[in-house]
Write a protein that holds these residues in place. Structure first.
Motif, PDB file in Angstrom:
ATOM      1  N   LEU A 133      -3.732  21.732 114.063  1.00 17.20           N
ATOM      2  CA  LEU A 133      -2.989  22.770 113.342  1.00 17.20           C
ATOM      3  C   LEU A 133      -3.351  24.163 113.827  1.00 17.20           C
ATOM      4  O   LEU A 133      -2.467  24.991 114.094  1.00 17.20           O
ATOM      5  CB  LEU A 133      -3.265  22.646 111.845  1.00 17.20           C
ATOM      6  N   VAL A 134      -4.651  24.439 113.962  1.00 15.13           N
ATOM      7  CA  VAL A 134      -5.090  25.780 114.367  1.00 15.13           C
ATOM      8  C   VAL A 134      -4.593  26.123 115.769  1.00 15.13           C
ATOM      9  O   VAL A 134      -4.061  27.213 116.001  1.00 15.13           O
ATOM     10  CB  VAL A 134      -6.631  25.883 114.308  1.00 15.13           C
ATOM     11  N   THR A 135      -4.757  25.201 116.693  1.00 15.92           N
ATOM     12  CA  THR A 135      -4.356  25.500 118.068  1.00 15.92           C
ATOM     13  C   THR A 135      -2.845  25.634 118.204  1.00 15.92           C
ATOM     14  O   THR A 135      -2.364  26.447 119.002  1.00 15.92           O
ATOM     15  CB  THR A 135      -4.870  24.414 119.032  1.00 15.92           C
ATOM     16  N   LYS A 136      -2.099  24.869 117.423  1.00 13.62           N
ATOM     17  CA  LYS A 136      -0.643  24.950 117.528  1.00 13.62           C
ATOM     18  C   LYS A 136      -0.122  26.321 117.122  1.00 13.62           C
ATOM     19  O   LYS A 136       0.877  26.799 117.653  1.00 13.62           O
ATOM     20  CB  LYS A 136       0.016  23.856 116.677  1.00 13.62           C
ATOM     21  N   THR A 137      -0.823  26.971 116.180  1.00 14.57           N
ATOM     22  CA  THR A 137      -0.387  28.302 115.745  1.00 14.57           C
ATOM     23  C   THR A 137      -0.704  29.387 116.781  1.00 14.57           C
ATOM     24  O   THR A 137      -0.220  30.518 116.656  1.00 14.57           O
ATOM     25  CB  THR A 137      -1.043  28.679 114.410  1.00 14.57           C
ATOM     26  N   LEU A 138      -1.514  29.058 117.773  1.00 10.90           N
ATOM     27  CA  LEU A 138      -1.886  30.052 118.789  1.00 10.90           C
ATOM     28  C   LEU A 138      -1.125  29.889 120.103  1.00 10.90           C
ATOM     29  O   LEU A 138      -1.180  30.773 120.963  1.00 10.90           O
ATOM     30  CB  LEU A 138      -3.391  29.950 119.082  1.00 10.90           C
ATOM     31  N   LEU A 139      -0.417  28.787 120.255  1.00  9.72           N
ATOM     32  CA  LEU A 139       0.204  28.481 121.543  1.00  9.72           C
ATOM     33  C   LEU A 139       1.262  29.507 121.955  1.00  9.72           C
ATOM     34  O   LEU A 139       1.137  30.175 122.986  1.00  9.72           O
ATOM     35  CB  LEU A 139       0.831  27.082 121.483  1.00  9.72           C
ATOM     36  N   MET A 140       2.325  29.622 121.184  1.00 11.48           N
ATOM     37  CA  MET A 140       3.435  30.487 121.575  1.00 11.48           C
ATOM     38  C   MET A 140       3.096  31.979 121.483  1.00 11.48           C
ATOM     39  O   MET A 140       3.570  32.761 122.309  1.00 11.48           O
ATOM     40  CB  MET A 140       4.682  30.166 120.747  1.00 11.48           C
ATOM     41  N   PRO A 141       2.282  32.435 120.497  1.00 10.62           N
ATOM     42  CA  PRO A 141       1.918  33.855 120.519  1.00 10.62           C
ATOM     43  C   PRO A 141       1.186  34.261 121.801  1.00 10.62           C
ATOM     44  O   PRO A 141       1.418  35.349 122.333  1.00 10.62           O
ATOM     45  CB  PRO A 141       1.011  33.999 119.289  1.00 10.62           C
ATOM     46  N   SER A 142       0.289  33.401 122.298  1.00 11.77           N
ATOM     47  CA  SER A 142      -0.426  33.750 123.524  1.00 11.77           C
ATOM     48  C   SER A 142       0.519  33.778 124.716  1.00 11.77           C
ATOM     49  O   SER A 142       0.424  34.660 125.586  1.00 11.77           O
ATOM     50  CB  SER A 142      -1.574  32.771 123.783  1.00 11.77           C
ATOM     51  N   LEU A 143       1.477  32.840 124.768  1.00 14.48           N
ATOM     52  CA  LEU A 143       2.444  32.836 125.869  1.00 14.48           C
ATOM     53  C   LEU A 143       3.399  34.014 125.752  1.00 14.48           C
ATOM     54  O   LEU A 143       3.749  34.644 126.757  1.00 14.48           O
ATOM     55  CB  LEU A 143       3.220  31.521 125.875  1.00 14.48           C
ATOM     56  N   ALA A 144       3.814  34.340 124.531  1.00 15.06           N
ATOM     57  CA  ALA A 144       4.689  35.498 124.325  1.00 15.06           C
ATOM     58  C   ALA A 144       3.973  36.787 124.706  1.00 15.06           C
ATOM     59  O   ALA A 144       4.573  37.692 125.305  1.00 15.06           O
ATOM     60  CB  ALA A 144       5.156  35.564 122.868  1.00 15.06           C
ATOM     61  N   GLY A 145       2.674  36.879 124.358  1.00 17.96           N
ATOM     62  CA  GLY A 145       1.908  38.060 124.751  1.00 17.96           C
ATOM     63  C   GLY A 145       1.811  38.178 126.260  1.00 17.96           C
ATOM     64  O   GLY A 145       1.946  39.281 126.824  1.00 17.96           O
TER      65      GLY A 145
END
Length: 223
Positions: A33-45
């Motif tokens: 759950l924690v890692t899934k919430t970080l995936l797309m924000p890091s790629l979008a950044g």
């Protein structure tokens, strides 16, 4: 400074992706759950630091909202809606970059994706219940993304194809149809690869046609 931030965000995306896949394979729920919430924000950044089109960044962030919503019971339709909005962003961006004009000479790809879409909908229809119309409409947007991605070159085209595969595997689960072993892990592998290939391919390329005046972009993409 921007280059260092870009590299750091790319490393973060790769590290979080690897950790997420391990958590998923090992059934570590909280880490999943924690890692899934970080995936797309890091790629979008990362995409934003590369002066990516605003529609690409918006598509990635809408995908992130979809990822989050799908983690909670009862929010499936909302999650699908976020992903549908993401595909609207991708389709609009691809069209503005000239993909539709390119695809006029590649009817084989168009026909192939349409046949696969119709076949999947037909196979799944009886098992989708109340989700029939929603899934059919969403999958049509997905097919448009996959088809138009071909017009932006092999990298983006492969990303579009993998996105199609990822969501097709999810749809088979919805319809309670047989899936290959390790399907949940395969869904995430193809999804992450798809988003990365689309983001990388778009930021590294120039539009096939001159940008329109209302092109919603962060700034002009460097070739």
């Amino acid at each position: 400074m921007r280059d260092r931030l870009s590299r750091a965000l790319l490393v973060l995306f790769c590290a979080v992706s690897a950790t997420h896949l391990v958590a998923l394979a090992a059934s570590i729920g909280w880490l999943d759950l924690v890692t899934k919430t970080l995936l797309m924000p890091s790629l979008a950044g990362w995409a934003a630091t590369r002066r990516a089109p605003g529609l690409l960044v918006a598509g990635l962030l809408l995908s992130w909202l979809g990822d989050v919503a799908l983690q909670f019971d009862g929010l499936f339709i909302l999650g699908m809606g976020f992903f549908a909005a993401a595909h609207v962003c991708y389709v609009t961006l691809f069209v503005r970059r000239g993909a539709a004009a390119v695809m006029r000479g590649r009817w084989g790809f168009v026909a192939a994706y349409c046949v696969v879409w119709l076949g999947l909908v037909a196979v799944m229809w009886s098992g989708l219940g109340d989700l029939r119309v929603a899934v059919a409409l969403y999958s049509l947007l997905l097919t448009a993304t996959a088809t138009l991605s071909v017009g932006l070159g092999p990298v983006v085209g492969l990303g579009g194809a993998l996105f199609f595969v990822s969501d097709a595997l999810l749809a088979l689960r919805l319809a309670d149809l047989p899936r290959p072993p390790g399907a949940d892990l395969l869904v995430m592998i193809t999804y992450l690869a798809a988003q990365w290939l689309i983001a990388d391919g778009v930021t590294a390329s120039r539009p096939a046609l001159p940008p329109t005046a209302d092109d919603d972009r962060v700034t002009t993409v460097d070739g």
